[in-house]
Design an enzyme around this catalytic site. Structure first.
Site, PDB file in Angstrom:
ATOM      1  CE  LYS A  22      -8.140  22.556  24.361  1.00 58.49           C
ATOM      2  NZ  LYS A  22      -8.450  23.374  23.168  1.00 58.49           N
ATOM      3  CG  ASN A  23      -5.059  24.205  20.065  1.00 59.96           C
ATOM      4  OD1 ASN A  23      -6.120  24.035  20.657  1.00 59.96           O
ATOM      5  ND2 ASN A  23      -4.278  25.241  20.318  1.00 59.96           N
ATOM      6  CB  CYS A 117     -12.722  28.956  26.634  1.00 55.59           C
ATOM      7  SG  CYS A 117     -11.885  27.751  27.681  1.00 55.59           S
ATOM      8  NE  ARG A 122     -13.848  30.818  20.752  1.00 56.67           N
ATOM      9  CZ  ARG A 122     -13.402  29.765  21.429  1.00 56.67           C
ATOM     10  NH1 ARG A 122     -12.248  29.220  21.115  1.00 56.67           N
ATOM     11  NH2 ARG A 122     -14.104  29.251  22.413  1.00 56.67           N
ATOM     12  CG  ASP A 305      -4.637  29.412  22.627  1.00 55.07           C
ATOM     13  OD1 ASP A 305      -5.606  30.178  22.796  1.00 55.07           O
ATOM     14  OD2 ASP A 305      -4.739  28.302  22.081  1.00 55.07           O
ATOM     15  NE  ARG A 397     -12.564  23.010  27.277  1.00 58.59           N
ATOM     16  CZ  ARG A 397     -12.189  24.008  26.478  1.00 58.59           C
ATOM     17  NH1 ARG A 397     -11.926  25.196  26.978  1.00 58.59           N
ATOM     18  NH2 ARG A 397     -12.072  23.824  25.178  1.00 58.59           N
TER      19      ARG A 397
END
Length: 428
Positions: A22-23, A117, A122, A305, A397
């Site tokens: 995903k990242n 999220c 951030r 994570d 997600r």
């Protein structure tokens, strides 16, 4: 309303395949906007954040074709900058990569502030610092990032803190800047390397990705390519934790074992047997889970994570463990949900003190964010009773068919649709 229901007490046994990262996939897909050509991206995870990214690009004029469930073609030749839909952009954190892509291609960008999220502050100050160093003028107002540059000019940029998003965003913009850009104190995560490899396949000239100094020689044009996304190290780590928590024996395939070293080391310290193969990892429970102390850190340290998944696992260990979070200041929101199951956890500042081995049982809980959601699944599979998880859109997600994959290796888990209170009242 959709829920995930888990009946615990079953060990996970068998083989589970990890999807694309995903990242890595989000920045690579959004970076196709800077290419001005046709790109085919393979090993794309089938998750809602990817669907949202493609929807944003389509709204900007890109032609999107799904060639298979996990392969997408993006033709950005007809795209226009500055028109990404605000209501879509605000739904995901990674949408800020549009700024780097638009600046690199058109010398200007107009993008809504991102969402995603909520597990702590951030800021995008390091992104802005990098863009300004390249020669852009930046205004952030009325919910938008407005950036303009007569010419993006290569320069030296030193990030005040290691920032994955900032490193990636500046790298995308600098790929088409004039001259050479040097990023110091760059993030070293595997998805930073994957983006650099993608851009290089398109004709960029990037060296040093994976170290703390990245050098980018700008080019005038990026050409299309076919590129495969790396495996998702966080998904792999999640299944490794699940195997340990349930007392199972799981082979996790389509992984890069080197990416998993920090997670594997902690599991071994807990007493779990880990066998590394070329592209898979076997996780074998020994029946013992020892207490450990864990502190998150930028790669190659223990990933933030994986904090919630390990938080759930440490509830099952013998003795008191300390889990310290050094990246995000609100990561421990999931703790209250684990307490509903009977966990004994005290949060003191940036550290969760977890007294393992307490009597726990299934309970109604919520997925307060993406990784917290799968932590609830892990806990639910490991303990007795029925766990009902709400707000599962967070989980979707970032996890491709997590329910199907876990069910295939022995979990009693399903996704159901239940009427919410308003629907129930209307129906009656």
């Amino acid at each position: 309303m959709e829920k995930i229901i888990v009946n615990g007490g079953r060990p996970l046994v068998g083989s589970v395949e990890v999807s694309g990262s995903k990242n890595a996939a989000i920045p690579i897909i959004l970076a196709t906007l800077a290419v001005d050509d046709v790109c085919v991206i393979e090993n794309v995870p089938s998750i809602s954040d990817i669907s949202l990214s493609l929807e944003i690009l389509a709204a900007m004029g890109c032609r999107i074709r799904m060639l298979s469930r996990n392969t997408v073609e993006v033709d950005s030749r007809g795209a226009k900058g500055g028109i990404s839909p605000y209501e879509l952009v605000r739904k995901m954190r990674g949408s800020y990569y549009l700024v780097g892509a638009e600046l690199g291609r058109w010398g200007k960008a107009y993008v809504g502030l991102p969402g995603g999220c909520d597990f702590g502050v951030r800021p995008i100050d390091q992104h802005i610092k990098g863009f300004k160093a390249l020669g852009a003028q930046i205004n952030v107002e009325s919910g938008y990032i407005d950036a303009k540059a007569d010419t993006l000019q290569g320069t030296s940029i030193y990030f005040d803190v290691e920032t994955v998003g900032g490193t990636i965003n500046v790298m995308i913009a600098a790929a088409r800047a004039k001259g050479t850009t040097i990023i110091e104190n760059a993030a070293r995560e595997p998805h930073v390397v994957d983006l650099a490899n993608f851009l290089n396949t398109c004709g960029a000239k990037i060296t040093g990705a994976g170290t703390d100094t990245i050098k980018i020689k700008g080019v005038d044009h990026l050409c299309g390519c076919t590129y495969a996304i790396i495996p998702d190290m966080i998904e792999a780590g999640t299944y490794m934790c699940a195997a340990a928590a349930t007392g199972g024996h799981l082979k996790v395939t389509n992984v890069i074992p080197k990416h998993m070293e920090s997670v594997s080391a902690k599991l071994e310290e807990m007493g779990v047997k880990i066998i590394e193969n070329d592209d898979s990892i076997e996780v074998i429970s020994t029946g013992v889970l020892n207490r450990v102390n864990v502190k998150t850190a930028p790669y190659p340290g223990f990933p933030t994570d994986m904090n919630p998944q390990f938080g759930a696992l440490l509830c099952l260990a013998n003795g008191v463990s300390c889990l310290t979070e050094s990246i995000f200041n609100n990561r421990f929101r999931y703790v209250e949900e684990l307490k509903r199951m009977g966990a004994s956890i005290k949060v003191d500042g940036a550290t969760a003190i977890i007294e393992g081995g307490q009597s726990m049982s299934g309970a109604p809980v919520k997925a307060v964010d993406l990784r917290a959601g799968v932590a609830m699944i892990i806990a639910g599979m490991a303990i007795k009773g029925r766990t009902e998880i709400e707000d599962i859109h967070y989980i979707e997600r970032g996890y491709d068919d997590v329910v199907g994959k876990l069910r295939a290796v022995g979990a009693d888990i399903k996704k159901v649709i239940v009427p919410d209170a308003a629907q129930f009242e209307k129906a009656n």
